[in-house]
Design a protein around this motif. Structure first.
Motif, short mmCIF file in Angstrom:
data_model
loop_
_atom_site.label_atom_id
_atom_site.label_comp_id
_atom_site.label_asym_id
_atom_site.label_seq_id
_atom_site.Cartn_x
_atom_site.Cartn_y
_atom_site.Cartn_z
N GLU A 195 0.83 -1.21 0.00
CA GLU A 195 0.00 0.00 0.00
C GLU A 195 0.86 1.26 0.00
O GLU A 195 0.57 2.23 -0.70
N ARG A 196 1.93 1.21 0.76
CA ARG A 196 2.81 2.38 0.85
C ARG A 196 3.49 2.65 -0.49
O ARG A 196 3.57 3.81 -0.94
N LEU A 197 3.97 1.60 -1.13
CA LEU A 197 4.63 1.78 -2.42
C LEU A 197 3.64 2.20 -3.51
O LEU A 197 3.98 3.00 -4.38
N GLN A 198 2.42 1.69 -3.44
CA GLN A 198 1.42 2.07 -4.44
C GLN A 198 1.11 3.56 -4.34
O GLN A 198 0.91 4.23 -5.37
N GLU A 199 1.11 4.10 -3.12
CA GLU A 199 0.90 5.53 -2.95
C GLU A 199 2.03 6.34 -3.58
O GLU A 199 1.83 7.51 -3.95
N MET A 200 3.20 5.70 -3.73
CA MET A 200 4.35 6.36 -4.34
C MET A 200 4.45 6.03 -5.83
O MET A 200 5.46 6.30 -6.46
N GLU A 201 3.40 5.39 -6.37
CA GLU A 201 3.31 5.00 -7.78
C GLU A 201 4.36 3.94 -8.14
O GLU A 201 4.90 3.92 -9.25
N LEU A 202 4.63 3.06 -7.19
CA LEU A 202 5.55 1.95 -7.41
C LEU A 202 4.81 0.63 -7.24
O LEU A 202 3.86 0.53 -6.47
N GLU A 203 5.26 -0.39 -7.96
CA GLU A 203 4.68 -1.72 -7.87
C GLU A 203 5.48 -2.57 -6.88
O GLU A 203 6.70 -2.43 -6.76
N LEU A 204 4.80 -3.49 -6.19
CA LEU A 204 5.46 -4.45 -5.31
C LEU A 204 5.04 -5.85 -5.69
O LEU A 204 3.85 -6.15 -5.83
#
Length: 321
Positions: A120-129
């Motif tokens: 969720e945190r990375l998605q907010e930064m427009e990154l995929e996990l």
């Protein structure tokens, strides 16, 4: 190495952070598959080893952000993942510097709730996990034959496909969001830790009864009581070689994660708890950085049994983190 149906994208460079025995194997497998890869580790010796194999290295994860759009984290725990991605103080880490749309493949054993929150945190930064813990040990990492327990969005799997094809024989697609991969890995670690502790206890029983340990190993590996961990770890005991491939403290960490998850779920797991206590005791005796087979030294100390002497000539195995 497993086949990958996708053609590597020429402008994608892969970064591998953590060049221990597992990370080194992954980096070399990507390199052998013709993928542009940069290795990164705090240890100069690890970087030198990858460079000696022909690979490129950088000393800092932050430096990878300018060149890599797919980063594979092969570190020890969630604290190290946070330190790499977000900095020691929660600011100024790799995640801030990666270009939007970049992918993080997270391979450490972490709590499922942590993997969910990280996604969720990375998605907010427009990154995929891609939540992608690994299994198979240093030997399988070295030849691109790992098992990957992965979950994440379709976009993450698509970006990860060339790397997964190079590093893994089996990629288990377990769900469309982070957390499932880490959940399955915890089940694996539950079994692995219990099996190692059980193998140590069984060997201690045999030695206490006066059975020749080498003969006992030969019989059990041909009988119904055998397990992969018994067959793989007992030779370390027979050779008196506790050079860490996977250390005692790894299972203190992982079985604590299992225990905590069970507690959160109100699920009693007395077998896992017993194994955790044995690994904790081994660590408390000073064996935390030795191979996890050293859990048998708890039985040696409490039951007064003699183990095969340490053979210093065998101490040439690489660490697995």
């Amino acid at each position: 190495m497993s086949d990958s149906s996708s053609v590597p994208t020429p402008d994608v460079t892969y970064g591998v952070i953590g060049l221990g025995a597992m990370g080194m194997g992954i980096a070399r497998s990507l390199f052998a598959a013709g993928l542009p890869v940069i290795g990164c580790d705090v240890a100069v010796s690890a970087r030198d080893n990858f460079a000696a194999a022909g690979g490129r290295t950088l000393p800092s994860p932050l430096a990878l952000a300018e060149e890599c759009s797919v980063v594979i984290l092969v570190v020890v725990n969630a604290a190290q993942v946070d330190a790499v991605l977000f900095g020691e103080d929660g600011l100024g880490g790799l995640a801030e510097r990666l270009a939007p749309g970049s992918l993080v493949i997270q391979c450490a054993t972490v709590a499922p709730a942590y993997a969910v929150a990280l996604g969720e945190r990375l998605q907010e930064m427009e990154l995929e996990l891609l939540d992608a813990p690994i299994s198979g040990g240093a030997a399988k990492a070295a030849c691109g034959q790992l098992s990957v327990m992965a979950s994440g969005r379709v976009e993450a799997f698509s970006m990860a496909e060339p790397a997964l094809g190079a590093m893994a024989a089996n990629v288990h697609r377990l769900g469309d969001a982070p957390g499932v991969g880490s959940s399955v890995k915890l089940v694996n670690q539950h079994l692995a830790g219990v099996h190692i502790a059980a193998a140590a206890e069984a060997m201690a029983l045999g030695v206490r009864m006066g059975i020749d340990p080498q003969r006992l190993y030969e019989v059990i590996t041909q009988s119904a009581g055998n397990s992969w961990m018994f067959e793989n770890r007992v030779p370390h005991i027979l050779e008196g070689d506790y050079t860490p491939l996977s250390a005692v403290d790894i299972f203190v960490k992982d079985l604590n994660l299992v225990h905590d998850t069970g507690r959160d779920l109100r699920l009693a797991m007395p077998v896992a708890a017993s194994a955790l206590q044995q690994f904790t005791a081994a660590s408390g005796m000073g064996h935390g950085r030795e191979d996890d087979a050293a859990v048998i030294k708890v039985y040696a100390a409490t039951a007064g049994i003699d183990l095969p002497a340490t053979n210093d000539a065998n101490h040439d195995r690489e660490r697995e983190e």
